[in-house]
Write an enzyme that holds these catalytic residues in place. Structure first.
Site, PDB file in Angstrom:
ATOM      1  N   HIS A   5    -109.479   4.101  27.122  1.00  0.00           N
ATOM      2  CA  HIS A   5    -110.317   5.044  26.391  1.00  0.00           C
ATOM      3  C   HIS A   5    -110.732   6.200  27.289  1.00  0.00           C
ATOM      4  CE1 HIS A   5    -113.411   2.347  28.193  1.00  0.00           C
ATOM      5  NE2 HIS A   5    -114.025   3.502  28.419  1.00  0.00           N
ATOM      6  N   ARG A   9    -119.876  11.830  26.926  1.00  0.00           N
ATOM      7  CA  ARG A   9    -121.323  11.727  26.713  1.00  0.00           C
ATOM      8  C   ARG A   9    -121.714  12.668  25.573  1.00  0.00           C
ATOM      9  NH1 ARG A   9    -123.288   8.824  30.943  1.00  0.00           N
ATOM     10  NH2 ARG A   9    -122.154   9.014  32.894  1.00  0.00           N
ATOM     11  N   GLU A  62    -114.671   6.764  23.645  1.00  0.00           N
ATOM     12  CA  GLU A  62    -115.971   6.105  23.739  1.00  0.00           C
ATOM     13  C   GLU A  62    -117.048   7.172  23.782  1.00  0.00           C
ATOM     14  OE1 GLU A  62    -118.572   4.406  27.358  1.00  0.00           O
ATOM     15  OE2 GLU A  62    -116.555   3.560  27.223  1.00  0.00           O
ATOM     16  N   ASN A  66    -126.996   8.205  25.786  1.00  0.00           N
ATOM     17  CA  ASN A  66    -128.103   7.704  26.598  1.00  0.00           C
ATOM     18  C   ASN A  66    -129.398   7.973  25.859  1.00  0.00           C
ATOM     19  OD1 ASN A  66    -126.628   6.747  28.924  1.00  0.00           O
ATOM     20  ND2 ASN A  66    -126.147   8.888  29.293  1.00  0.00           N
ATOM     21  N   HIS A  80    -108.946  18.217  28.520  1.00  0.00           N
ATOM     22  CA  HIS A  80    -109.081  18.107  27.075  1.00  0.00           C
ATOM     23  C   HIS A  80    -108.489  16.794  26.584  1.00  0.00           C
ATOM     24  CE1 HIS A  80    -105.033  19.949  27.551  1.00  0.00           C
ATOM     25  NE2 HIS A  80    -104.742  19.084  26.607  1.00  0.00           N
ATOM     26  N   GLU A 123    -107.122  19.507  22.084  1.00  0.00           N
ATOM     27  CA  GLU A 123    -105.849  20.148  21.773  1.00  0.00           C
ATOM     28  C   GLU A 123    -105.310  19.450  20.529  1.00  0.00           C
ATOM     29  OE1 GLU A 123    -101.540  21.139  23.837  1.00  0.00           O
ATOM     30  OE2 GLU A 123    -102.790  19.545  24.668  1.00  0.00           O
TER      31      GLU A 123
END
Length: 146
Positions: A5, A9, A62, A66, A80, A123
């Site tokens: 993965h 964030r 993922e 936070n 990218h 992209e």
């Protein structure tokens, strides 16, 4: 070795899921809440990768949220993410109709670039052969921002 993965964030789960799930078409395959670490992980897969992602946890994006506020910048510093689509023109039109800026339009029927709400560059590539040039895309100016 196999790809698992890419972690990105995010600062707002709802806004991010609208982009990744509702507009880009990703499917949530699992979610983890960690009270002790004060974060949420949301794993998403491209529609054609859902079975694989559910069976082997890959390939996924993922989204890491936070719980304590943080400011993130430089979303392009890693490069990218690239995904192919069946109809690049229709896909970009859907994004644009929903307020997403097409940073590099698919003028050539082959490639476009967009950004997530957190500045992550995507992209978008036409699956298979490039499509013939079509308006309004063919005449759009190159923004050079990808």
């Amino acid at each position: 070795m196999r790809y698992l993965h890419t972690m990105v964030r995010v600062t707002n789960i709802e806004q991010s899921l609208r982009f990744y799930r509702d507009l880009m078409g990703f499917v949530e395959t699992r979610r983890m809440e960690n009270d002790k670490g004060r974060f949420t992980l949301i794993f998403l897969a491209a529609p054609e990768d859902v079975a694989s992602a559910k069976a082997s946890a890959a390939p996924c994006i993922e989204l890491t949220y936070n719980w304590d506020p943080e400011t993130y910048s430089g979303g392009r510093n890693f490069g990218h993410l690239a995904y192919e689509v069946d109809d690049i023109y229709g896909f970009c039109q859907k994004l644009m109709d929903n307020g997403v800026t097409i940073n590099r339009p698919p003028r050539d029927g082959h490639m476009a670039f967009v950004r997530s709400p957190d500045g992550i560059s995507f992209e978008i590539l036409q699956k298979g052969e490039r499509l013939p040039p079509a308006e309004p895309w063919a005449s759009m100016a190159n923004t050079g921002s990808w």
